[in-house]
Design a protein around this motif. Structure first.
Motif, PDB file in Angstrom:
ATOM      1  N   GLU A   1       0.834  -1.207   0.000  1.00  0.00           N
ATOM      2  CA  GLU A   1       0.000   0.000   0.000  1.00  0.00           C
ATOM      3  C   GLU A   1       0.870   1.258   0.000  1.00  0.00           C
ATOM      4  O   GLU A   1       0.584   2.234  -0.706  1.00  0.00           O
ATOM      5  N   ILE A   2       1.927   1.226   0.799  1.00  0.00           N
ATOM      6  CA  ILE A   2       2.824   2.378   0.883  1.00  0.00           C
ATOM      7  C   ILE A   2       3.683   2.493  -0.367  1.00  0.00           C
ATOM      8  O   ILE A   2       3.911   3.585  -0.888  1.00  0.00           O
ATOM      9  N   VAL A   3       4.165   1.351  -0.865  1.00  0.00           N
ATOM     10  CA  VAL A   3       4.982   1.345  -2.089  1.00  0.00           C
ATOM     11  C   VAL A   3       4.193   1.931  -3.251  1.00  0.00           C
ATOM     12  O   VAL A   3       4.665   2.818  -3.979  1.00  0.00           O
ATOM     13  N   GLU A   4       2.992   1.436  -3.444  1.00  0.00           N
ATOM     14  CA  GLU A   4       2.158   1.902  -4.553  1.00  0.00           C
ATOM     15  C   GLU A   4       1.869   3.396  -4.422  1.00  0.00           C
ATOM     16  O   GLU A   4       1.906   4.145  -5.407  1.00  0.00           O
ATOM     17  N   PHE A   5       1.599   3.847  -3.204  1.00  0.00           N
ATOM     18  CA  PHE A   5       1.338   5.264  -2.962  1.00  0.00           C
ATOM     19  C   PHE A   5       2.543   6.113  -3.340  1.00  0.00           C
ATOM     20  O   PHE A   5       2.417   7.133  -4.026  1.00  0.00           O
ATOM     21  N   MET A   6       3.731   5.719  -2.890  1.00  0.00           N
ATOM     22  CA  MET A   6       4.927   6.513  -3.155  1.00  0.00           C
ATOM     23  C   MET A   6       5.256   6.568  -4.643  1.00  0.00           C
ATOM     24  O   MET A   6       5.677   7.613  -5.161  1.00  0.00           O
ATOM     25  N   VAL A   7       5.067   5.457  -5.337  1.00  0.00           N
ATOM     26  CA  VAL A   7       5.329   5.437  -6.785  1.00  0.00           C
ATOM     27  C   VAL A   7       4.377   6.387  -7.504  1.00  0.00           C
ATOM     28  O   VAL A   7       4.787   7.176  -8.351  1.00  0.00           O
ATOM     29  N   LYS A   8       3.103   6.326  -7.146  1.00  0.00           N
ATOM     30  CA  LYS A   8       2.128   7.210  -7.796  1.00  0.00           C
ATOM     31  C   LYS A   8       2.379   8.670  -7.435  1.00  0.00           C
ATOM     32  O   LYS A   8       2.145   9.564  -8.247  1.00  0.00           O
TER      33      LYS A   8
ATOM     34  N   ILE B   1      -4.183   3.316   6.460  1.00  0.00           N
ATOM     35  CA  ILE B   1      -3.337   3.065   5.285  1.00  0.00           C
ATOM     36  C   ILE B   1      -3.580   1.700   4.653  1.00  0.00           C
ATOM     37  O   ILE B   1      -2.729   1.171   3.949  1.00  0.00           O
ATOM     38  N   GLY B   2      -4.740   1.113   4.898  1.00  0.00           N
ATOM     39  CA  GLY B   2      -5.089  -0.147   4.231  1.00  0.00           C
ATOM     40  C   GLY B   2      -4.937  -1.385   5.079  1.00  0.00           C
ATOM     41  O   GLY B   2      -5.379  -2.460   4.688  1.00  0.00           O
ATOM     42  N   TYR B   3      -4.299  -1.273   6.244  1.00  0.00           N
ATOM     43  CA  TYR B   3      -4.152  -2.412   7.144  1.00  0.00           C
ATOM     44  C   TYR B   3      -3.967  -1.884   8.564  1.00  0.00           C
ATOM     45  O   TYR B   3      -3.548  -0.749   8.759  1.00  0.00           O
ATOM     46  N   ASP B   4      -4.306  -2.724   9.539  1.00  0.00           N
ATOM     47  CA  ASP B   4      -4.177  -2.289  10.931  1.00  0.00           C
ATOM     48  C   ASP B   4      -2.881  -2.826  11.544  1.00  0.00           C
ATOM     49  O   ASP B   4      -2.036  -3.381  10.829  1.00  0.00           O
ATOM     50  N   SER B   5      -2.750  -2.698  12.848  1.00  0.00           N
ATOM     51  CA  SER B   5      -1.500  -3.092  13.515  1.00  0.00           C
ATOM     52  C   SER B   5      -1.244  -4.588  13.481  1.00  0.00           C
ATOM     53  O   SER B   5      -0.122  -5.040  13.714  1.00  0.00           O
ATOM     54  N   THR B   6      -2.279  -5.382  13.170  1.00  0.00           N
ATOM     55  CA  THR B   6      -2.105  -6.831  13.066  1.00  0.00           C
ATOM     56  C   THR B   6      -1.895  -7.275  11.626  1.00  0.00           C
ATOM     57  O   THR B   6      -1.672  -8.454  11.359  1.00  0.00           O
ATOM     58  N   GLY B   7      -1.989  -6.326  10.690  1.00  0.00           N
ATOM     59  CA  GLY B   7      -1.812  -6.655   9.279  1.00  0.00           C
ATOM     60  C   GLY B   7      -3.114  -6.946   8.559  1.00  0.00           C
ATOM     61  O   GLY B   7      -3.123  -7.216   7.353  1.00  0.00           O
ATOM     62  N   ARG B   8      -4.240  -6.883   9.284  1.00  0.00           N
ATOM     63  CA  ARG B   8      -5.538  -7.150   8.644  1.00  0.00           C
ATOM     64  C   ARG B   8      -6.001  -5.950   7.829  1.00  0.00           C
ATOM     65  O   ARG B   8      -5.668  -4.803   8.133  1.00  0.00           O
ATOM     66  N   ALA B   9      -6.783  -6.243   6.779  1.00  0.00           N
ATOM     67  CA  ALA B   9      -7.261  -5.193   5.876  1.00  0.00           C
ATOM     68  C   ALA B   9      -8.050  -4.139   6.639  1.00  0.00           C
ATOM     69  O   ALA B   9      -8.804  -4.449   7.562  1.00  0.00           O
ATOM     70  N   ASP B  10      -7.857  -2.889   6.234  1.00  0.00           N
ATOM     71  CA  ASP B  10      -8.494  -1.770   6.919  1.00  0.00           C
ATOM     72  C   ASP B  10      -8.745  -0.675   5.883  1.00  0.00           C
ATOM     73  O   ASP B  10      -8.323  -0.766   4.733  1.00  0.00           O
ATOM     74  N   ARG B  11      -9.399   0.393   6.315  1.00  0.00           N
ATOM     75  CA  ARG B  11      -9.652   1.535   5.453  1.00  0.00           C
ATOM     76  C   ARG B  11      -8.324   2.109   4.939  1.00  0.00           C
ATOM     77  O   ARG B  11      -7.338   2.151   5.670  1.00  0.00           O
ATOM     78  N   ASN B  12      -8.323   2.561   3.689  1.00  0.00           N
ATOM     79  CA  ASN B  12      -7.108   3.120   3.095  1.00  0.00           C
ATOM     80  C   ASN B  12      -7.370   4.534   2.586  1.00  0.00           C
ATOM     81  O   ASN B  12      -8.103   4.734   1.620  1.00  0.00           O
ATOM     82  N   ASP B  13      -6.758   5.521   3.256  1.00  0.00           N
ATOM     83  CA  ASP B  13      -6.919   6.922   2.866  1.00  0.00           C
ATOM     84  C   ASP B  13      -5.761   7.429   2.007  1.00  0.00           C
ATOM     85  O   ASP B  13      -5.718   8.611   1.659  1.00  0.00           O
ATOM     86  N   LEU B  14      -4.819   6.564   1.659  1.00  0.00           N
ATOM     87  CA  LEU B  14      -3.688   6.986   0.834  1.00  0.00           C
ATOM     88  C   LEU B  14      -4.134   7.507  -0.540  1.00  0.00           C
ATOM     89  O   LEU B  14      -3.578   8.501  -1.027  1.00  0.00           O
ATOM     90  N   PRO B  15      -5.139   6.879  -1.188  1.00  0.00           N
ATOM     91  CA  PRO B  15      -5.617   7.448  -2.459  1.00  0.00           C
ATOM     92  C   PRO B  15      -6.152   8.867  -2.298  1.00  0.00           C
ATOM     93  O   PRO B  15      -6.035   9.696  -3.211  1.00  0.00           O
ATOM     94  N   GLU B  16      -6.743   9.169  -1.130  1.00  0.00           N
ATOM     95  CA  GLU B  16      -7.247  10.523  -0.862  1.00  0.00           C
ATOM     96  C   GLU B  16      -6.090  11.518  -0.775  1.00  0.00           C
ATOM     97  O   GLU B  16      -6.192  12.659  -1.237  1.00  0.00           O
ATOM     98  N   VAL B  17      -4.975  11.073  -0.198  1.00  0.00           N
ATOM     99  CA  VAL B  17      -3.783  11.931  -0.128  1.00  0.00           C
ATOM    100  C   VAL B  17      -3.277  12.239  -1.533  1.00  0.00           C
ATOM    101  O   VAL B  17      -2.891  13.375  -1.831  1.00  0.00           O
ATOM    102  N   LEU B  18      -3.309  11.230  -2.405  1.00  0.00           N
ATOM    103  CA  LEU B  18      -2.874  11.435  -3.798  1.00  0.00           C
ATOM    104  C   LEU B  18      -3.748  12.475  -4.500  1.00  0.00           C
ATOM    105  O   LEU B  18      -3.250  13.327  -5.239  1.00  0.00           O
ATOM    106  N   LYS B  19      -5.044  12.413  -4.251  1.00  0.00           N
ATOM    107  CA  LYS B  19      -5.960  13.389  -4.869  1.00  0.00           C
ATOM    108  C   LYS B  19      -5.629  14.807  -4.402  1.00  0.00           C
ATOM    109  O   LYS B  19      -5.611  15.749  -5.201  1.00  0.00           O
ATOM    110  N   GLU B  20      -5.373  14.954  -3.103  1.00  0.00           N
ATOM    111  CA  GLU B  20      -5.051  16.279  -2.575  1.00  0.00           C
ATOM    112  C   GLU B  20      -3.706  16.775  -3.115  1.00  0.00           C
ATOM    113  O   GLU B  20      -3.533  17.965  -3.379  1.00  0.00           O
TER     114      GLU B  20
END
Length: 837
Positions: free
Chosen positions: A316-323, A558-577
């Protein structure tokens, strides 16, 4: 050809048709079944394949054939007969809709029972899109022994089974691409075979798996159309024959890829045979890029989490940084701490998406090939992880040979000349460097060559954190105008000791953005520090840039929680801003608050100073800056604290033995307990509660207090207590000729010619002062320093106004003291009333 395509072919050729009620009718046999049944689709596709590829006459094929003497009845799904009268069974087919081990076992058991009762020569087990053919002419007694009778495929048109099954370019028997789910299973099964139940270290097992996978990919790539693949098990081949052929294939790989592996395959013939059995029918080159990437990342995460966890950045972080960086077709990209190669692979995927969108799928192939082979470079110090990166890139069919196994901090002359890794070369750098380890001057010869290995006075330090040196090396690698994204622990640019690092960064680069990641960002991957992403643009030679806006974002989801389970991802929103900010930075709001977990800030470079901590630029601070700027526009003077004070210094830090119990022979020292808060942060010094330190030791101190000095609490165990007590020295009692303050205070000495001391005191107590004070806090234990606080902006109304405010404050304080005195008298009167006798 997949199941859907086979069914379509059968319909087009009139072998089958779909009739009313969602039923399938087999034309020649005159039978129909429920087409909604998943198993029926498998049977229909297999029937078409038997006719179209295996060349069996449809009139000799029947369905739901009940063997004699079988109770309970378990009809065979399909039977191919040798005669028109359907008396001599040749092939029995058992179909299942799924491909799990459990369904395969059931299919084997049911299929073998029917094949033996029908006296068939061959058994074909079809589980979803997987086929298993067996020669059962000798009537095996149990399904558990069936694998001994495994053959490449059932015969074509009553002939003999071929020696091999998989042929390149063959419509029905070329290698098949697989789903993400199946690829996960394949990786897991191979690793378990190589791991041998714990006999081999997981990383060693993966090393062996990589060798075999490299050999398979090489075979897929260089086998000619019309030839059989070599990475497969032939008819009646023993483990040694298969292993010898695969070892020879691997030696060809070693000759063509000398940098990838230096040692031979070390596992036994039997293990190679079993791994070949798992891999032989699938294509690692055809399978969807994203599926391969996801499966490989998940697999690596499970195998290497822990000791090697730091080498894998979440996708999730890798994809965000590349974009965010948005590399282009002709740009050179490097990751000097590439780990498993995530940034490089997602950069390739990013270019692939851009090229297809711009030019279409076919015309873009040459662009994608050229970029992946010529434009991406990586450096990785760990040889095992370097091989993982090569393996991952090889899976994607691209430039794995550009991975350098080396220490990225070493001299450039030590790198492989063929890869031509050198300074000022790359347009884009993306990295998550190792952090938390010290590079020692006594151990690494290159340490002395780094600017950031020196202290503020230009002298070499004994050691420095690895991430700090990586900042310098990354900027060296970038060409002027190049862009970089680097993940760093917040300590790298917030701690007092790293002020010089921030100054260094801002002297060599323009800060594009700072993205604060949540504390759990790397917890599932074995790392604890709070991190942020720093995006920079390297300054061009001689470039003199004016004040510019910096984009900052605070994010928790950022798409996962502290246990690694799927969670809400606001990184695409950061890209839009970020896109909005890039298009019109001047019109972008100074603060945009979406929620307490997600907000955006625009900060001017002149406001940053040496503080790149996103947390310090929250809504309150930005609003205060806006208010100050508005007042300045209205004609008020705004001055930094350093311009209206004659000195700012911390108090002293006595040792325990420095304190004495005899006031007459000591010097009074004001501690936090010596200050009483009468309201919020307004502190009154209670002179009867001061402590005393040894006079002989501190008589020559240069930190004695003066009238109008302001004491600001500057050290605390929590941020909330910084600035919690502020006091001003109105008068020093006559009995105390000299007074000191504890080092938990910063002493601000107002220039009385430039500011009224009481006005400055009240300003620091106000929201204007307090919010700025909180902004300057550094470290987890919380502290503010002179070099920060001296930049605190003070709004200065006319002197008469300052004095008027100060006068009202003093009047109020006097009134408070009077009322307190009266209150104490009343309490004394109450006490006397209680004395009845």
């Amino acid at each position: 050809m997949n199941i859907v395509d086979l069914i379509k072919l059968g319909i087009d050729d009139g072998l089958i048709k779909i009739v009313e009620g969602n039923r399938i009718s087999y034309t020649i046999q005159g039978k129909s079944y429920n087409f909604s049944d998943p198993e029926e689709k498998i049977r229909a596709a297999t029937y078409v394949k038997l006719v179209k590829f295996y060349k069996y006459p449809p009139n000799r094929i029947d369905f739901e054939v009940e063997p004699p003497q079988r109770e309970p009845k378990q009809p065979a799904d399909i039977v191919v007969f040798e005669d028109d009268s359907h008396e001599k069974a040749f092939i029995v087919v058992e179909c299942k809709p799924g491909s799990s081990e459990e369904e395969l076992q059931i299919a084997k058991k049911e299929g073998l029972g029917n094949a033996n009762l029908l006296n068939a020569k061959y058994l074909l087990v079809v589980c979803a899109d997987k086929e298993y053919a067996y020669d059962v002419s000798t009537h095996p007694s149990t399904w558990k022994s069936l694998d001994k009778y495994l053959i490449p495929q059932v015969p074509v048109q009553y002939g003999r089974p071929p020696k091999y099954r998989y042929k390149k370019g063959e419509l029905f028997f070329d290698l098949q691409e697989v789903s993400l789910k199946d690829l996960r299973s394949v990786f897991r099964r191979c690793h378990n075979l190589l791991w041998e139940g714990g006999k081999r270290d997981p990383t060693e097992a993966f090393d062996e798996m990589s060798k075999l996978m490299f050999a398979k990919i090489y075979d897929e790539t260089f086998t000619k159309v019309g030839d059989y693949y070599r990475f497969q098990i032939g008819l009646n081949e023993d483990p040694k024959s298969v292993a010898d052929r695969i070892r020879k294939l691997y030696e060809e790989v070693r000759e063509s890829e000398p940098d990838v592996f230096g040692d031979p395959i070390k596992v036994s013939d039997e293990i190679i045979y079993e791994v070949c059995k798992v891999l032989q029918g699938i294509s690692l080159t055809k399978t969807d890029l994203d599926a391969k990437g996801r499966a490989f990342e998940e697999f690596l995460g499970k195998i290497f989490r822990g000791d090697f966890g730091q080498y894998f950045t979440p996708r999730e972080i890798v994809e965000f940084m590349v974009k965010f960086i948005d590399p282009d077709f002709n740009e050179l990209i490097i990751d000097p701490a590439c780990g498993s190669g995530g940034f490089l692979l997602y950069s390739i995927k990013h270019i692939m998406d851009k090229a297809i969108k711009a030019y279409g799928k076919d015309p873009s192939r040459e662009i994608i090939w050229s970029f992946s082979h010529n434009n991406v470079f990586g450096i990785e110090i760990n040889d095992k992880i370097a091989r993982i990166a090569m393996m991952d890139m090889k899976l994607h069919g691209d430039g794995h040979t550009n991975i350098e196994c080396n220490d990225a901090l070493d001299d450039f002359e030590k790198f492989d000349k063929r890869k031509d890794i050198r300074p000022n070369k790359y347009h884009v750098l993306l990295t998550n460097p190792p952090f938390g380890s010290k590079i020692k001057r006594s151990v690494k010869h290159y340490f002395v060559k780094y600017e950031l290995s020196k202290n503020d006075k230009g002298k070499l330090k004994p050691s420095e954190m690895s991430e700090i040196l990586f900042i310098e090396r990354s900027l060296d690698l970038l060409r002027p105008g190049g862009r970089m994204g680097i993940i760093l622990p917040d300590s790298a640019f917030t701690n007092k000791n790293n002020i010089r690092v921030v100054k260094y960064i801002m002297s060599r680069a323009k800060v594009l953005a700072v993205i604060s990641l949540p504390e759990h960002a790397f917890v599932p991957f074995g790392s604890q520090p709070k991190t942020s992403i720093l995006f920079l643009e390297k300054l061009r030679d001689g470039e003199d840039i004016e004040d510019y806006p910096i984009f900052m974002a605070h994010i928790e989801n950022i798409g996962y929680d502290s246990t690694g389970r799927a969670d809400r991802n606001d990184l695409p929103e950061v890209l839009k801003e970020w896109e909005k900010f890039k298009q019109d930075s001047s019109g972008y709001p100074s603060h945009k608050h979406v929620s307490s977990k997600l907000w955006f800030t625009k900060v001017m470079s002149s406001q940053v100073g040496t503080k790149l901590d996103v947390e310090a630029y929250g809504k309150e601070y930005v609003d205060i800056l806006n208010k100050i700027n508005l007042l300045k526009a209205q004609g008020f003077i705004v001055a930094p604290l350093k311009d209206i004070t004659t000195d700012i210094f911390p108090g002293i830090g006595p040792k325990k033995d420095d304190y004495i119990d005899t006031p007459r022979s000591g010097i009074p020292i004001i501690k936090t307990a010596s200050i009483r808060k009468i309201k919020d942060r307004i502190g009154i010094i209670e002179w009867d509660k001061v402590s005393f330190v040894n006079r002989s030791k501190y008589r020559n101190s240069k930190k004695f207090l003066q009238k109008y000095d302001i004491l600001l609490q500057s050290v605390a165990h929590s941020k909330r207590y910084i600035g919690d007590k502020i006091a001003i020295i109105s008068e020093i009692p006559e009995k105390y000729k000299k007074v000191l303050a504890l080092s938990k205070f910063l002493i601000l000495r107002p220039d009385i010619n430039k500011v009224d001391p009481y006005y400055l005191y009240l300003y620091l107590l106000s929201e204007f002062g307090q919010i700025q004070i909180k902004h300057y806090i550094r470290g987890m234990s919380a502290e503010i320093y002179k070099f920060d606080i001296e930049n605190l902006l003070v709004v200065l109304p006319p002197r008469s106004t300052q004095e008027e405010i100060a006068s009202k404050f003093l009047e109020t304080i006097d009134e408070v003291h009077r009322l307190e005195y009266e209150l104490e008298n009343k309490k004394d009167q109450l006490k006397k009333l209680l004395q009845v006798f």
